[in-house]
Scaffold this motif. Sequence first.
Motif, short mmCIF file in Angstrom:
data_model
loop_
_atom_site.label_atom_id
_atom_site.label_comp_id
_atom_site.label_asym_id
_atom_site.label_seq_id
_atom_site.Cartn_x
_atom_site.Cartn_y
_atom_site.Cartn_z
N ARG A 106 26.68 -102.16 -49.53
CA ARG A 106 27.62 -101.23 -48.91
C ARG A 106 28.62 -100.70 -49.94
N SER A 107 29.27 -99.59 -49.61
CA SER A 107 30.24 -98.98 -50.52
C SER A 107 31.50 -99.82 -50.66
N ASP A 108 31.82 -100.59 -49.61
CA ASP A 108 32.96 -101.51 -49.66
C ASP A 108 32.81 -102.50 -48.52
N SER A 162 34.60 -102.71 -45.75
CA SER A 162 35.17 -102.26 -44.49
C SER A 162 34.07 -101.99 -43.47
N SER A 189 32.16 -98.58 -44.04
CA SER A 189 31.44 -98.42 -45.31
C SER A 189 30.15 -97.65 -45.10
N SER A 232 29.41 -102.11 -55.41
CA SER A 232 28.80 -102.34 -54.10
C SER A 232 29.18 -103.72 -53.57
#
Length: 500
Positions: free
Chosen positions: A152-154, A156, A159, A169
Amino acid sequence: MTLLNNHRTRRRRLGVAATAAGLLAALLTAGPAVATPDPGDAPVTSEKVSKSEAAEARAAIANGEIPGQDEIVHSDNIQHLANIPKDALPGTNSDLAFQGKYAFAGNYDGFRIFDISNPKAPKTVSQVLCPGSQNDITVSGDLLFLSTDSSRSDNSCSSTTQPATEKSSWEGMKVFDISDKKNPKYVAAVETACGSHTHTLVPERKNVYIYVSSYSPSATFPDCQPPHDGISIIKVPRKAPEKAAVVNFPVLFPGEGADGGGNPGGPTNPGVSKTTGCHDITVLPSKDLAAGACMGDGILFSIKDPENPKIIDQVQDNVNFAFWHSASFNQKANKVVFTDELGGGGAATCNETVGPNRGADGIYDIVGKGDKRKLVFKSYFKIPRHQADTENCVAHNGSLIPVKGKDIMVQAWYQGGISVWDFTNSSKPKEIAFFERGPLSTTTMVTGGSWSAYYYNGYIYSNDIAKGFDVLKINDRRTDPAKKNRLGELNVQTQPDYFD
């Protein structure tokens, strides 16, 4: 056994029972996002089968050999009480956990909380959008834990997917406060090597330990380097979950070189998964024991010191087991049932071609004492009903049905449905009840069926990948004593001592 199978065939031809349905209002107001799963359990795929396979499926339905498309059939001793279709979370339904009058249902897009105080009419309490496969789920007190095994991008809940080759990632564990079931709050996240495919709780009074299972490292992944031959252990203080952190990464398969000491897989062992971590772990805290299903290996280990587990025995089956997927102890802790997820959950393996010993359960007795205990293979068990070539079907998640002096399980088989079976005699397991739907499609392999089927306080609950949340009741003299058993909380991979 023959008479029982013949009886079941007749029941399947009758096609008994219609679906009980009720789409309940969701509390989630935000629009759902679609999570992108990694390869593994139940990949979200649709794939055309050959014309001959499609024709065979249609002929089998016409002949009454398998149920019709979406038709429900079951043995006489099973009742289908309710079905709650998927709602605001359209992704793949995954695992289940229970606490009091609530059931917690994982989904690749987040999780859903049901009020099951009336099992015949479950009600949606809340739905939380938080994409990240598989969203394997557990609960302990006021805390809920969620696995993220997609890059995932972050960390949260908003994301997006991002390649694992990028250092920024994120994959790992998420922690929620569920003291208010109508309004769960995201309170912590812990990144773990190679993410968290599944996880297992080892609860203590002040802390919760989480054994994180993950696998498939790559030299191109900055946070998932080979050899990935162990598990991440997270310590979560109950009163300060925001301080959750990885406290150890014990190596379960020590060995020289980049591949570690687990099963090498092919070409040494053709058709067997190379061991690069564990898929799932079940602990029996009352006995300080754990059993690990680790791709190409099955292991038994001690958890007397939860931060430093110790291997007792390690076994392989290079003839019939392709992917060691999950494990279940019997109540006396003298047996372990391992499952083989042949085909990764997305293939048709419950057919005559594959046969009875692959994509099945392997029953092992535990013999000896202490650190000298050994896992000794006794037999295989597989559902005695062939499925269509358009139905993904293989051994998957199940739990004990607590009957004193007996070893009985309920188990999910994806589109093979739900099976209740007795392994009191390790060498001669037998099915005693079943529930299933007909194929989702007769022309296309569409992933569906029961991901998890668990017994909790008198009822069987199933999270169907495509069809939603099912409630069933078994009425059988062999399982009726279990109705007296009541739990306040159940995470199946943290097995309770039902009779202590």
